[in-house]
Design a protein around this motif. Structure first.
Motif, PDB file in Angstrom:
ATOM      1  N   THR A  18       0.833  -1.201   0.000  1.00 41.35           N
ATOM      2  CA  THR A  18       0.000   0.000   0.000  1.00 41.35           C
ATOM      3  C   THR A  18       0.871   1.256   0.000  1.00 41.35           C
ATOM      4  OG1 THR A  18      -1.753  -1.176   1.174  1.00 41.35           O
ATOM      5  CG2 THR A  18      -1.841   1.217   1.233  1.00 41.35           C
ATOM      6  N   LEU A  19       1.941   1.236   0.770  1.00 38.79           N
ATOM      7  CA  LEU A  19       2.858   2.377   0.779  1.00 38.79           C
ATOM      8  C   LEU A  19       3.487   2.587  -0.596  1.00 38.79           C
ATOM      9  CD1 LEU A  19       4.746   1.725   4.151  1.00 38.79           C
ATOM     10  CD2 LEU A  19       3.058   3.528   3.699  1.00 38.79           C
ATOM     11  N   LEU A  20       3.882   1.493  -1.223  1.00 35.77           N
ATOM     12  CA  LEU A  20       4.551   1.589  -2.521  1.00 35.77           C
ATOM     13  C   LEU A  20       3.577   1.909  -3.650  1.00 35.77           C
ATOM     14  CD1 LEU A  20       7.097  -1.349  -2.194  1.00 35.77           C
ATOM     15  CD2 LEU A  20       7.537   1.116  -2.023  1.00 35.77           C
ATOM     16  N   ARG A  21       2.307   1.712  -3.411  1.00 30.60           N
ATOM     17  CA  ARG A  21       1.306   2.080  -4.418  1.00 30.60           C
ATOM     18  C   ARG A  21       1.351   3.582  -4.678  1.00 30.60           C
ATOM     19  NH1 ARG A  21      -4.362   1.438  -2.178  1.00 30.60           N
ATOM     20  NH2 ARG A  21      -3.603   3.249  -1.064  1.00 30.60           N
ATOM     21  N   ASP A  22       1.582   4.340  -3.615  1.00 29.67           N
ATOM     22  CA  ASP A  22       1.566   5.796  -3.715  1.00 29.67           C
ATOM     23  C   ASP A  22       2.861   6.379  -4.265  1.00 29.67           C
ATOM     24  OD1 ASP A  22      -1.014   5.728  -2.677  1.00 29.67           O
ATOM     25  OD2 ASP A  22      -0.302   5.928  -0.621  1.00 29.67           O
ATOM     26  N   GLU A  23       4.002   5.734  -3.938  1.00 32.12           N
ATOM     27  CA  GLU A  23       5.292   6.272  -4.385  1.00 32.12           C
ATOM     28  C   GLU A  23       6.395   5.254  -4.139  1.00 32.12           C
ATOM     29  OE1 GLU A  23       6.874   9.434  -1.860  1.00 32.12           O
ATOM     30  OE2 GLU A  23       5.526   8.777  -0.271  1.00 32.12           O
ATOM     31  N   PRO A  24       7.460   5.298  -4.944  1.00 34.05           N
ATOM     32  CA  PRO A  24       8.620   4.449  -4.663  1.00 34.05           C
ATOM     33  C   PRO A  24       9.285   4.924  -3.373  1.00 34.05           C
ATOM     34  CG  PRO A  24       8.698   5.352  -6.895  1.00 34.05           C
ATOM     35  CD  PRO A  24       7.591   6.050  -6.174  1.00 34.05           C
ATOM     36  N   LEU A  25       9.791   3.980  -2.600  1.00 37.47           N
ATOM     37  CA  LEU A  25      10.419   4.323  -1.310  1.00 37.47           C
ATOM     38  C   LEU A  25      11.701   3.525  -1.121  1.00 37.47           C
ATOM     39  CD1 LEU A  25       7.254   4.194   0.984  1.00 37.47           C
ATOM     40  CD2 LEU A  25       8.503   6.257   0.328  1.00 37.47           C
ATOM     41  N   SER A  26      12.591   4.096  -0.355  1.00 43.82           N
ATOM     42  CA  SER A  26      13.805   3.363   0.014  1.00 43.82           C
ATOM     43  C   SER A  26      13.462   2.386   1.135  1.00 43.82           C
ATOM     44  CB  SER A  26      14.889   4.336   0.491  1.00 43.82           C
ATOM     45  OG  SER A  26      14.535   4.879   1.754  1.00 43.82           O
ATOM     46  N   ALA A  27      14.327   1.407   1.304  1.00 45.77           N
ATOM     47  CA  ALA A  27      14.131   0.429   2.376  1.00 45.77           C
ATOM     48  C   ALA A  27      14.082   1.143   3.733  1.00 45.77           C
ATOM     49  CB  ALA A  27      15.237  -0.614   2.343  1.00 45.77           C
ATOM     50  N   GLY A  28      14.931   2.148   3.913  1.00 49.76           N
ATOM     51  CA  GLY A  28      14.938   2.905   5.170  1.00 49.76           C
ATOM     52  C   GLY A  28      13.639   3.652   5.406  1.00 49.76           C
ATOM     53  N   ASP A  29      13.096   4.274   4.348  1.00 49.06           N
ATOM     54  CA  ASP A  29      11.813   4.982   4.478  1.00 49.06           C
ATOM     55  C   ASP A  29      10.683   4.022   4.851  1.00 49.06           C
ATOM     56  OD1 ASP A  29      12.937   7.439   3.862  1.00 49.06           O
ATOM     57  OD2 ASP A  29      12.460   7.287   1.718  1.00 49.06           O
ATOM     58  N   ILE A  30      10.727   2.841   4.256  1.00 45.58           N
ATOM     59  CA  ILE A  30       9.704   1.834   4.574  1.00 45.58           C
ATOM     60  C   ILE A  30       9.852   1.406   6.026  1.00 45.58           C
ATOM     61  CG2 ILE A  30       8.916  -0.511   4.091  1.00 45.58           C
ATOM     62  CD1 ILE A  30       9.805   0.031   1.130  1.00 45.58           C
ATOM     63  N   ALA A  31      11.076   1.114   6.444  1.00 49.11           N
ATOM     64  CA  ALA A  31      11.333   0.629   7.807  1.00 49.11           C
ATOM     65  C   ALA A  31      10.903   1.646   8.868  1.00 49.11           C
ATOM     66  CB  ALA A  31      12.805   0.282   7.970  1.00 49.11           C
ATOM     67  N   GLN A  32      11.063   2.945   8.570  1.00 49.10           N
ATOM     68  CA  GLN A  32      10.684   3.977   9.541  1.00 49.10           C
ATOM     69  C   GLN A  32       9.188   3.974   9.853  1.00 49.10           C
ATOM     70  OE1 GLN A  32      12.035   7.671   7.914  1.00 49.10           O
ATOM     71  NE2 GLN A  32      14.157   7.353   8.534  1.00 49.10           N
ATOM     72  N   ARG A  33       8.404   3.412   9.000  1.00 51.96           N
ATOM     73  CA  ARG A  33       6.947   3.435   9.182  1.00 51.96           C
ATOM     74  C   ARG A  33       6.426   2.237   9.972  1.00 51.96           C
ATOM     75  NH1 ARG A  33       5.009   6.457   3.793  1.00 51.96           N
ATOM     76  NH2 ARG A  33       6.908   7.653   3.517  1.00 51.96           N
ATOM     77  N   PHE A  34       7.335   1.405  10.454  1.00 48.95           N
ATOM     78  CA  PHE A  34       6.953   0.211  11.201  1.00 48.95           C
ATOM     79  C   PHE A  34       7.694   0.163  12.530  1.00 48.95           C
ATOM     80  CE2 PHE A  34       6.126  -0.825   6.792  1.00 48.95           C
ATOM     81  CZ  PHE A  34       4.911  -1.499   6.849  1.00 48.95           C
ATOM     82  N   VAL A  35       7.128  -0.547  13.486  1.00 50.66           N
ATOM     83  CA  VAL A  35       7.784  -0.706  14.781  1.00 50.66           C
ATOM     84  C   VAL A  35       8.636  -1.974  14.831  1.00 50.66           C
ATOM     85  CG1 VAL A  35       6.073   0.630  16.056  1.00 50.66           C
ATOM     86  CG2 VAL A  35       5.742  -1.830  15.764  1.00 50.66           C
ATOM     87  N   ILE A  36       8.645  -2.736  13.748  1.00 47.75           N
ATOM     88  CA  ILE A  36       9.478  -3.942  13.721  1.00 47.75           C
ATOM     89  C   ILE A  36      10.881  -3.576  13.231  1.00 47.75           C
ATOM     90  CG2 ILE A  36       7.528  -5.507  13.439  1.00 47.75           C
ATOM     91  CD1 ILE A  36       8.095  -5.649  10.478  1.00 47.75           C
ATOM     92  N   SER A  37      11.827  -4.491  13.403  1.00 41.85           N
ATOM     93  CA  SER A  37      13.237  -4.206  13.091  1.00 41.85           C
ATOM     94  C   SER A  37      13.481  -4.078  11.585  1.00 41.85           C
ATOM     95  CB  SER A  37      14.113  -5.328  13.654  1.00 41.85           C
ATOM     96  OG  SER A  37      13.880  -6.528  12.920  1.00 41.85           O
ATOM     97  N   ARG A  38      14.576  -3.402  11.265  1.00 42.56           N
ATOM     98  CA  ARG A  38      14.964  -3.269   9.845  1.00 42.56           C
ATOM     99  C   ARG A  38      15.238  -4.627   9.206  1.00 42.56           C
ATOM    100  NH1 ARG A  38      17.018   1.965   7.717  1.00 42.56           N
ATOM    101  NH2 ARG A  38      16.225   3.519   9.162  1.00 42.56           N
ATOM    102  N   PRO A  39      15.912  -5.563   9.918  1.00 43.61           N
ATOM    103  CA  PRO A  39      16.100  -6.890   9.306  1.00 43.61           C
ATOM    104  C   PRO A  39      14.758  -7.584   8.998  1.00 43.61           C
ATOM    105  CG  PRO A  39      17.640  -6.609  11.108  1.00 43.61           C
ATOM    106  CD  PRO A  39      16.689  -5.442  11.165  1.00 43.61           C
ATOM    107  N   ALA A  40      13.771  -7.374   9.845  1.00 41.94           N
ATOM    108  CA  ALA A  40      12.449  -7.969   9.580  1.00 41.94           C
ATOM    109  C   ALA A  40      11.840  -7.344   8.333  1.00 41.94           C
ATOM    110  CB  ALA A  40      11.530  -7.783  10.781  1.00 41.94           C
ATOM    111  N   ILE A  41      11.966  -6.035   8.185  1.00 45.80           N
ATOM    112  CA  ILE A  41      11.467  -5.347   6.984  1.00 45.80           C
ATOM    113  C   ILE A  41      12.209  -5.868   5.755  1.00 45.80           C
ATOM    114  CG2 ILE A  41      11.365  -3.120   5.770  1.00 45.80           C
ATOM    115  CD1 ILE A  41       9.175  -3.454   7.871  1.00 45.80           C
TER     116      ILE A  41
END
Length: 120
Positions: A18-41
């Protein structure tokens, strides 16, 4: 289709799509929107990449992810087939309705009009 269904079965991956539907994002930008770890993302992004739902490219030192909805098409078609009546059923229902309408019209005109119609 099974790989795509497995990929979208997880709510975190659905949210990423859903996030990527609106715009391309970096892995870091995606990870910032979740409370789970970056390795999990990263693991979720790998599943999405392997299913073909996202593509990534390196831009400088960042990996940018983009949605590719094309792999969803077979799943969408399959789901639509389950949700909607079969195409032929609708056509046959329409034909049946037309036959009954025509019969009603003929009965309401009476036998004399019906004979004139066929002799003309």
């Amino acid at each position: 289709m099974d790989e795509v269904a497995t990929a979208i079965a997880d709510p975190v991956r659905r949210h990423i799509l859903t996030l990527l539907r609106d715009e391309p994002l970096s892995a870091g930008d995606i990870a910032q929107r979740f409370v789970i770890s970056r390795p999990a993302i990263s693991r979720h992004l790998r599943v999405l990449r392997e299913s073909g739902l996202v593509h990534d490219e390196m831009v400088g030192r960042q990996r940018i992810y983009r949605l590719d909805p094309r792999p969803l098409a077979p799943l969408v078609d399959w789901l639509a087939g389950l949700a909607a009546p079969h195409l032929w059923e609708r056509h046959l229902d329409a034909l049946e309705t037309e036959v009954y309408r025509t019969r009603r019209e003929r009965r309401s005109r009476g036998p004399a009009e019906h004979r004139r119609e066929h002799t003309a």
